[in-house]
Scaffold this active site. Structure first.
Site, short mmCIF file in Angstrom:
data_model
loop_
_atom_site.label_atom_id
_atom_site.label_comp_id
_atom_site.label_asym_id
_atom_site.label_seq_id
_atom_site.Cartn_x
_atom_site.Cartn_y
_atom_site.Cartn_z
N SER A 138 0.84 -1.20 0.00
CA SER A 138 0.00 0.00 0.00
C SER A 138 0.87 1.24 0.00
O SER A 138 2.01 1.23 0.48
CB SER A 138 -0.91 0.02 1.22
N ASP A 139 0.32 2.33 -0.54
CA ASP A 139 0.94 3.62 -0.29
C ASP A 139 0.81 3.89 1.21
O ASP A 139 0.05 3.24 1.93
CB ASP A 139 0.25 4.71 -1.11
N TRP A 140 1.55 4.87 1.70
CA TRP A 140 1.64 5.12 3.14
C TRP A 140 0.28 5.54 3.70
O TRP A 140 -0.22 6.62 3.41
CB TRP A 140 2.69 6.19 3.40
N GLY A 141 -0.33 4.62 4.48
CA GLY A 141 -1.63 4.89 5.07
C GLY A 141 -2.80 4.62 4.16
O GLY A 141 -3.93 5.01 4.47
#
Length: 580
Positions: A138-141
Site C-alpha cells: 500500500s501507499d503510506w496509510g
C-alpha cells in the site's frame, strides 16, 4: 538510481511512477514517466525497472491504479470503464511486470468506488492478466481494511501495522473472513522477488539514508540527462544558439536563487525558488547545484540581471541588451495539484513587458508538466523547456543556449493554449462531491491528452512529441506492413543532431478508436548530410483493442493508416496497410 539507493543502505526503491498524465494540472506528473501516452510509459518502464534491479535493488511500480490527480486523492473515486482502463492506464504497469518488477504500490484513490488497495478487480488483473508474481504494497496509510484488502490482493501494509497485524489476522481467520492459505500466499509474493533478484543472497546494504551517494560519473550523467531532456519549442529567425560575446539581460528570480541544501523531509523542497525540482516524497535537492546566471555569464560579453519585480525596469534592462533571457515556470508537489497550468501573473507581467521591448527574447521555461502558452508564446522569438532539470539546471541551460549541445528532447505531454483547453467538466476533474466521496468520471474515455486534440480537431499550443533542433531532417517515403515500417531519414542541415522519429497508427473507423496513436519512436543521431534507414517494429497488440465481453485483447481487421513524423502534428510520410 539503483546504485545510489544501495549506497544509502536500501534494497528497495519506491519507483518508478507510471501513472498516465490524464490531468494536466496533476501535482505528481513530474514524477510519472508515462507522459500522456501508454506506449511511451511502457517503453520507459522496462529499461528503468531492469536498470534499478540490476544493482540488487527492487523496483516498485506506482501508484496502481488511476491515481491521476493529487487533489482529493484520499477520498475520490476514479470511475472508469474496462476498455479505457486496459488500453490507456494499464500498459505502463504491464510493461513493468514484463520487466520483472519486484513490487507494485497501490494508491490512495478508489476505483469505481472501491479503495485501490482492496479493489479485487484491478488487483486480480495483476495476477491473472499481467501474471505478476511479486507483491503489492500500500501507499503510506492507504490500507483501509484487513480481510477485504488481503482477500483482494494486497500483500503488505505500509508504513506500519494498523490493519495487517498478527492479532487482526488471527481474528479474521477465526471468523472465517480470511484463510491461512491467503496469508501464506501473501508471504510468498513478498519473498519470491527477493529470492529471484538475489536480495536474500547478500547482506543488507551498509550505507546510510542521509549519505551523499553521488559520484563524479553520476554528476556527469545528471548534466547529460538535463541537457538531453531540453525541448526547443520555438526558434524564430534561428536566434538560438546564441552568438558568443553578446550582451545578455537575464530576467527572473529563478535564474539567481540560493543553492538548495539537501532536504530529506516531506513537503516543498528548498529548491522551489530555482524551479528545478518538485516537492513531496519525490522531491530531491542535490548535494550541489549549478545556477543559471553563473552558467550563462562565461558565454556573454556582459550579463545584466533583473529580478523582474518591476516589469518596466525589466523591459528597460532587456532593451539595453543584445538578447534577453527570461526564466519563468513553476513547480508542483505531492498532495495538491497545480491551480492552473498558466504561468503565474507576476511572471506574465515581466515576460510580456520584456518581449515588447526586446524582439530577441529567449524564454527558458521550467515546468513539472504541461504549461499553457497562448498568452505569451507568439510574442517571443525562442522558447526552450527544461521541465525540472535538477542539480545540473544551469549547465543544461548553458549547453543548449550556447549550442554546445543540439537540443533533441520531445514533449511527452501536450502544451495547451489555455488552462483546461481539453474542456474537463467538474465531473471529470476534480470531481463532484457525493455522500460517499468525490466522484471523478473518466468520461473522455480513450481520448486522453493528444488523442483528444486530434479526435476533436483542436489546435494546442505545442503538440505531443514536438521538439525542434538546430538542424533539419528530411523523411523519405514510408513502407508499411503489419510487422513494421521503414523509411529513410536524412540530416539536411549543417550541424550534427538527433531526430526522434515517431510512428502513429490510425485504426479503421469501425474500431471506435481515437486517431493517430503513438506506436513507436526512435532517436537517430546523424551527421550533416548523413542518411539512415529507420525501422520501427509493429506487432499484433498494436492493432488490437480490449474486448470487454471476452476480457481479452482482440485484433482489428481493415485498413490502417501508418504515419511517421516529428510530432503528432508534424507528419512527414504516410502509408496504408491492411489486416484481415
Amino acid at each position: 538510481m539503483g546504485a545510489e539507493f544501495k549506497a544509502k543502505g536500501a534494497n528497495m526503491q519506491l519507483g518508478p511512477g507510471l501513472n498516465v498524465a490524464r490531468v494536466p494540472r496533476g501535482g505528481r506528473n513530474f514524477e510519472y514517466m508515462s507522459g500522456e501516452d501508454p506506449h511511451l510509459g511502457a517503453m520507459m518502464a522496462r529499461p528503468v525497472v531492469k536498470g534499478i534491479q540490476s544493482k540488487g535493488v527492487l523496483a516498485t511500480a506506482k501508484h496502481f491504479i488511476l491515481n491521476n490527480q493529487e487533489d482529493h486523492r484520499g477520498n475520490m473515486s476514479s470511475n472508469v470503464d474496462e476498455r479505457t482502463l486496459m488500453q490507456i492506464y494499464m500498459p505502463p504497469f504491464a510493461a513493468a511486470v514484463d520487466a520483472g518488477v519486484g513490487s507494485i504500490m497501490c494508491g490512495y484513490n478508489r476505483v469505481n468506488n472501491v479503495w485501490a488497495c482492496e479493489d479485487a478487480w484491478t488487483l486480480k488483473l495483476l495476477r491473472r492478466q499481467l501474471h505478476f508474481t511479486g507483491w503489492v504494497m500500500s501507499d503510506w496509510g492507504a490500507t483501509q481494511s484487513t480481510a477485504a484488502a488481503a482477500s483482494a490482493g494486497l500483500d503488505m501494509e505500509m508504513p506500519g501495522g494498523s490493519f495487517f497485524t498478527a492479532d487482526k489476522f488471527r481474528a479474521a481467520i477465526g471468523n472465517g473472513s480470511l484463510t491461512s492459505a491467503a496469508i501464506s500466499n501473501m508471504a510468498t509474493h513478498v519473498l519470491t522477488p527477493m529470492f529471484a533478484k538475489g536480495i536474500m543472497d547478500s547482506a543488507q546494504p551498509s550505507g546510510r539514508p542521509d549519505a551523499n551517494a553521488t559520484s563524479s560519473s553520476h554528476d556527469a550523467l545528471a548534466v547529460h540527462l538535463a541537457t538531453a531532456a531540453a525541448v526547443l519549442l520555438k526558434n524564430e529567425g534561428q536566434l538560438l544558439p546564441l552568438t558568443r560575446g553578446a550582451a545578455l539581460a537575464v530576467i527572473g528570480p529563478a535564474a539567481k536563487c540560493d543553492a538548495p541544501k539537501p532536504d530529506y523531509g516531506f513537503g516543498w523542497p528548498p529548491s522551489i525558488g530555482c524551479l528545478n525540482s518538485g516537492g513531496g516524497s519525490g522531491g530531491v535537492a542535490g548535494a550541489h547545484y549549478d545556477g543559471i546566471l553563473g552558467a550563462l555569464t562565461p558565454l556573454a560579453a556582459s550579463v545584466t540581471f533583473d529580478e523582474g519585480n518591476d516589469a518596466r525596469a525589466a523591459a528597460a534592462t532587456a532593451a539595453a541588451a543584445d538578447v534577453a533571457v527570461v526564466v519563468v515556470g513553476s513547480t508542483s508537489c505531492e498532495g495538491a495539484d497545480r491551480s492552473s497550468v498558466e504561468l503565474p501573473e507576476g511572471q506574465l507581467s515581466y515576460l510580456r513587458a520584456v518581449a515588447a521591448a526586446q524582439p530577441r527574447t529567449v524564454v527558458v521555461l521550467m515546468a513539472p508538466g504541461a504549461v499553457a502558452v497562448g498568452q505569451w508564446a507568439e510574442a517571443v522569438a525562442a522558447i526552450v523547456c527544461f521541465f525540472l532539470p535538477g542539480q545540473a539546471q544551469g549547465t543544461a541551460v548553458a549547453n543548449i543556449l550556447s549550442g554546445t549541445s543540439n537540443p533533441s528532447g520531445r514533449l511527452p505531454v501536450t502544451f495547451p493554449t489555455v488552462d483546461n483547453q481539453v474542456g474537463f467538466s467538474r465531473s471529470q476533474y476534480p470531481g463532484v462531491a457525493m455522500p460517499d466521496g468525490l466522484q471523478t468520471n473518466y468520461a473522455e474515455k480513450l481520448a486522453v491528452g493528444y488523442r483528444w486534440y486530434h479526435a476533436t480537431g483542436t489546435t494546442p499550443g505545442f503538440c505531443f512529441g514536438h521538439g525542434l533542433s538546430y538542424s533539419t531532417y528530411t523523411y523519405g517515403a514510408l513502407q508499411a506492413s503489419p510487422t513494421g515500417v521503414a523509411f529513410t531519414l536524412t540530416n539536411s542541415g549543417t550541424v550534427a543532431g538527433a531526430e526522434v522519429a515517431q510512428l502513429y497508427i490510425t485504426f479503421p473507423s469501425s474500431a471506435g478508436e481515437p486517431p493517430r496513436q503513438l506506436k513507436g519512436f526512435r532517436k537517430v543521431l546523424l551527421q550533416p548530410g548523413e542518411s539512415a534507414t529507420v525501422t520501427l517494429p509493429l506487432g499484433p497488440r498494436d492493432f488490437s483493442i480490449w474486448d470487454v465481453a471476452a476480457h481479452v485483447w482482440a485484433g482489428v481487421g481493415g485498413v490502417f493508416e501508418a504515419e511517421v513524423g516529428a510530432s503528432s502534428c508534424d507528419i512527414r510520410a504516410r502509408a496504408n496497410l491492411t489486416l484481415k
